[in-house]
Design an enzyme around this catalytic site. Structure first.
Site, mmCIF file in Angstrom:
data_model
loop_
_atom_site.group_PDB
_atom_site.id
_atom_site.type_symbol
_atom_site.label_atom_id
_atom_site.label_comp_id
_atom_site.label_asym_id
_atom_site.label_seq_id
_atom_site.Cartn_x
_atom_site.Cartn_y
_atom_site.Cartn_z
ATOM 1 N N ASP A 82 1.132 -1.402 -0.045
ATOM 2 C CA ASP A 82 -0.496 -0.064 -0.030
ATOM 3 C C ASP A 82 0.854 1.325 -0.193
ATOM 4 O O ASP A 82 2.094 1.674 1.389
ATOM 5 C CB ASP A 82 -1.141 -0.354 0.812
ATOM 6 C CG ASP A 82 -1.602 1.340 1.572
ATOM 7 O OD1 ASP A 82 -1.606 2.137 0.220
ATOM 8 O OD2 ASP A 82 -2.332 1.376 2.213
ATOM 9 N N VAL A 83 0.512 2.216 -1.661
ATOM 10 C CA VAL A 83 1.518 3.109 -1.087
ATOM 11 C C VAL A 83 1.679 3.749 -0.042
ATOM 12 O O VAL A 83 2.277 5.483 -0.126
ATOM 13 C CB VAL A 83 1.770 3.307 -2.913
ATOM 14 C CG1 VAL A 83 2.454 2.814 -3.047
ATOM 15 C CG2 VAL A 83 0.241 4.213 -2.788
ATOM 16 N N ASN A 108 2.206 5.597 -10.115
ATOM 17 C CA ASN A 108 0.326 5.683 -10.623
ATOM 18 C C ASN A 108 -0.342 5.487 -9.814
ATOM 19 O O ASN A 108 -1.907 6.042 -10.026
ATOM 20 C CB ASN A 108 0.641 4.420 -11.876
ATOM 21 C CG ASN A 108 -0.571 3.798 -12.932
ATOM 22 O OD1 ASN A 108 -1.708 4.256 -12.979
ATOM 23 N ND2 ASN A 108 -1.121 2.727 -11.581
ATOM 24 N N TYR A 167 -9.928 15.073 -5.109
ATOM 25 C CA TYR A 167 -9.793 14.264 -6.327
ATOM 26 C C TYR A 167 -9.200 16.018 -7.176
ATOM 27 O O TYR A 167 -8.084 15.237 -7.525
ATOM 28 C CB TYR A 167 -10.613 13.843 -7.000
ATOM 29 C CG TYR A 167 -9.667 12.822 -7.869
ATOM 30 C CD1 TYR A 167 -9.412 11.540 -7.603
ATOM 31 C CD2 TYR A 167 -10.120 12.632 -8.867
ATOM 32 C CE1 TYR A 167 -8.675 10.635 -8.477
ATOM 33 C CE2 TYR A 167 -9.709 12.868 -10.144
ATOM 34 C CZ TYR A 167 -9.190 11.073 -10.166
ATOM 35 O OH TYR A 167 -8.254 10.038 -11.015
HETATM 36 P P1 NAP Z 1 -7.843 0.859 -11.533
HETATM 37 O O1 NAP Z 1 -7.958 0.065 -12.609
HETATM 38 O O2 NAP Z 1 -8.562 0.746 -9.813
HETATM 39 O O3 NAP Z 1 -5.855 0.242 -10.803
HETATM 40 C C1 NAP Z 1 -5.311 0.831 -9.952
HETATM 41 C C2 NAP Z 1 -4.877 -0.162 -8.950
HETATM 42 O O4 NAP Z 1 -4.269 0.742 -7.977
HETATM 43 C C3 NAP Z 1 -5.810 -1.329 -8.529
HETATM 44 O O5 NAP Z 1 -5.466 -1.850 -8.783
HETATM 45 C C4 NAP Z 1 -5.976 -0.601 -6.991
HETATM 46 O O6 NAP Z 1 -5.933 -2.039 -6.383
HETATM 47 C C5 NAP Z 1 -4.591 0.217 -6.620
HETATM 48 N N1 NAP Z 1 -4.389 0.926 -5.806
HETATM 49 C C6 NAP Z 1 -5.173 1.464 -5.461
HETATM 50 N N2 NAP Z 1 -4.450 2.555 -4.311
HETATM 51 C C7 NAP Z 1 -3.150 1.597 -4.508
HETATM 52 C C8 NAP Z 1 -2.544 2.410 -3.054
HETATM 53 N N3 NAP Z 1 -2.408 3.216 -1.670
HETATM 54 N N4 NAP Z 1 -1.158 1.366 -3.312
HETATM 55 C C9 NAP Z 1 -0.924 0.334 -3.883
HETATM 56 N N5 NAP Z 1 -1.828 -0.244 -4.976
HETATM 57 C C10 NAP Z 1 -3.004 1.132 -4.279
HETATM 58 O O7 NAP Z 1 -7.737 1.973 -11.528
HETATM 59 P P2 NAP Z 1 -6.818 3.433 -13.300
HETATM 60 O O8 NAP Z 1 -8.277 3.517 -13.599
HETATM 61 O O9 NAP Z 1 -5.831 2.589 -14.161
HETATM 62 O O10 NAP Z 1 -6.518 5.086 -12.322
HETATM 63 C C11 NAP Z 1 -4.808 4.916 -12.381
HETATM 64 C C12 NAP Z 1 -4.441 6.073 -11.713
HETATM 65 O O11 NAP Z 1 -4.790 6.796 -13.182
HETATM 66 C C13 NAP Z 1 -5.150 6.851 -10.546
HETATM 67 O O12 NAP Z 1 -4.278 7.477 -10.295
HETATM 68 C C14 NAP Z 1 -6.069 7.675 -11.180
HETATM 69 O O13 NAP Z 1 -6.287 8.601 -10.528
HETATM 70 C C15 NAP Z 1 -5.911 7.828 -12.848
HETATM 71 N N6 NAP Z 1 -6.343 8.643 -13.699
HETATM 72 C C16 NAP Z 1 -7.204 7.466 -14.183
HETATM 73 C C17 NAP Z 1 -8.128 8.046 -15.022
HETATM 74 C C18 NAP Z 1 -9.355 6.593 -15.444
HETATM 75 O O14 NAP Z 1 -9.662 7.567 -16.117
HETATM 76 N N7 NAP Z 1 -9.010 5.721 -15.741
HETATM 77 C C19 NAP Z 1 -8.266 9.014 -15.537
HETATM 78 C C20 NAP Z 1 -8.071 9.541 -14.456
HETATM 79 C C21 NAP Z 1 -6.890 9.943 -13.506
HETATM 80 P P3 NAP Z 1 -7.441 -2.141 -5.637
HETATM 81 O O15 NAP Z 1 -8.554 -2.365 -7.001
HETATM 82 O O16 NAP Z 1 -7.829 -3.033 -4.700
HETATM 83 O O17 NAP Z 1 -7.725 -0.555 -4.755
#
Ligand code: NAP
Length: 260
Positions: A82-83, A108, A167
């Site tokens: 957990d980061v 990320n 956020y």
């Molecule tokens: P995702 O599919 O939910 O993947 C995120 C991964 O990070 C999950 O495996 C999650 O684990 C893990 N995670 C969350 N909190 C963590 C922590 N404290 N320590 C270690 N691992 C952790 O999400 P995503 O859509 O790919 O998003 C990834 C990043 O991109 C995030 O920073 C998000 O804010 C950013 N982002 C996404 C979008 C979009 O449209 N998807 C747009 C802008 C920015 P769990 O499943 O157990 O929570």
């Protein structure tokens, strides 16, 4: 849109970035690499011959990503961490040292925009974790550190948002922290950030059924939502030696959404 968002697949092509100057076997840490954008980034890094430390607090996701890389001839190590935890991050660096000095870092992992934590706690998690991982990287691997890419968002930088207040605040803060890093270390490592628009991942897929989301997404000039691999490609370029003169940038990856 060219392809109805609800029927769009979750994945795009994975490109090979070896030509951008990476040396085979150089090490990258990707946080949150068990799913979505982080997973696509880990797979793209592996295809580009980097050794990948796959960090995620979801052990199953981390293991699946690492296994996929190792099964296709790459090198990956799954690290459950957990980061948001100092202790976890210290242990994760210890475990990742098995791969060698870490040249590249992709911050990320971050909480979802609907995470229901008190404002201060969610901000500390979203922004503080990036500071924590980067600072400990510099302490341990400062001599090897070549570049870092931080995950920001169009929200907070180019758009407002309807999720929790922390956020957009955190995502704007991450862009500011990236510029601080870029200046502070004078390019060693270089520090850049990406600002994804709407990227189809397990986290965002449920929102496609929402009528407000559909109306907003209809404005995307690219005619589709983003693939995680679209973000991974930009991250790999910014990490790479080919981006040597790019430091402190915030790059939107949104199909032109914020220009529409
Ligand atoms: P995702 O599919 O939910 O993947 C995120 C991964 O990070 C999950 O495996 C999650 O684990 C893990 N995670 C969350 N909190 C963590 C922590 N404290 N320590 C270690 N691992 C952790 O999400 P995503 O859509 O790919 O998003 C990834 C990043 O991109 C995030 O920073 C998000 O804010 C950013 N982002 C996404 C979008 C979009 O449209 N998807 C747009 C802008 C920015 P769990 O499943 O157990 O929570």
């Amino acid at each position: 849109m060219n392809q109805p968002a609800s029927t769009q697949t979750l994945n795009g092509p994975i490109y090979d970035f070896r030509a951008l100057g990476f040396a085979p076997g150089e090490v990258v840490v990707v946080t949150g690499a068990g799913s979505g954008i982080g997973k696509a980034t880990a797979l793209t890094a592996a295809k580009s011959a980097l050794a990948v430390a796959v960090w995620d607090m979801d052990a199953k996701g981390a293991n699946e990503t690492a296994q996929a890389i190792n099964a296709s001839g790459g090198t990956a190590l799954a690290v459950t961490a957990d980061v948001g935890s100092d202790k976890d991050v210290a242990r994760a660096w210890d475990e990742s040292a098995r791969l060698g000095p870490c040249r590249y870092l992709v911050n990320n992992a971050g909480p979802s925009m609907v995470t229901e934590l008190p404002f201060d706690a969610s901000l500390a998690l979203a922004m503080g974790s990036i500071y924590r991982v980067t600072t400990s990287w510099m302490e341990r691997h400062g001599a090897a550190a070549a570049s870092v890419v931080n995950m920001s968002s169009v929200l907070g930088n180019f758009q407002g948002g309807t999720g929790q207040a922390f956020y957009p605040v955190a995502k704007a803060g991450i862009a500011g922290y990236t510029r601080h890093l870029a200046l502070k270390h004078r390019g060693q490592p270089r520090a850049n950030a990406v600002a994804p628009g709407f990227i189809l991942t397990p986290r965002t897929q449920p929102y496609l059924q929402n009528e407000n989301t559909r109306v907003r997404l209809a404005r995307i000039p690219a005619g589709r939502t983003g693939f995680p691999e679209d973000v991974a490609a930009a991250v790999m370029f910014l990490l790479s030696p080919a981006a040597d003169y790019i430091n402190g940038a915030l790059l939107p990856i949104d199909g032109g959404w914020t220009s529409s």
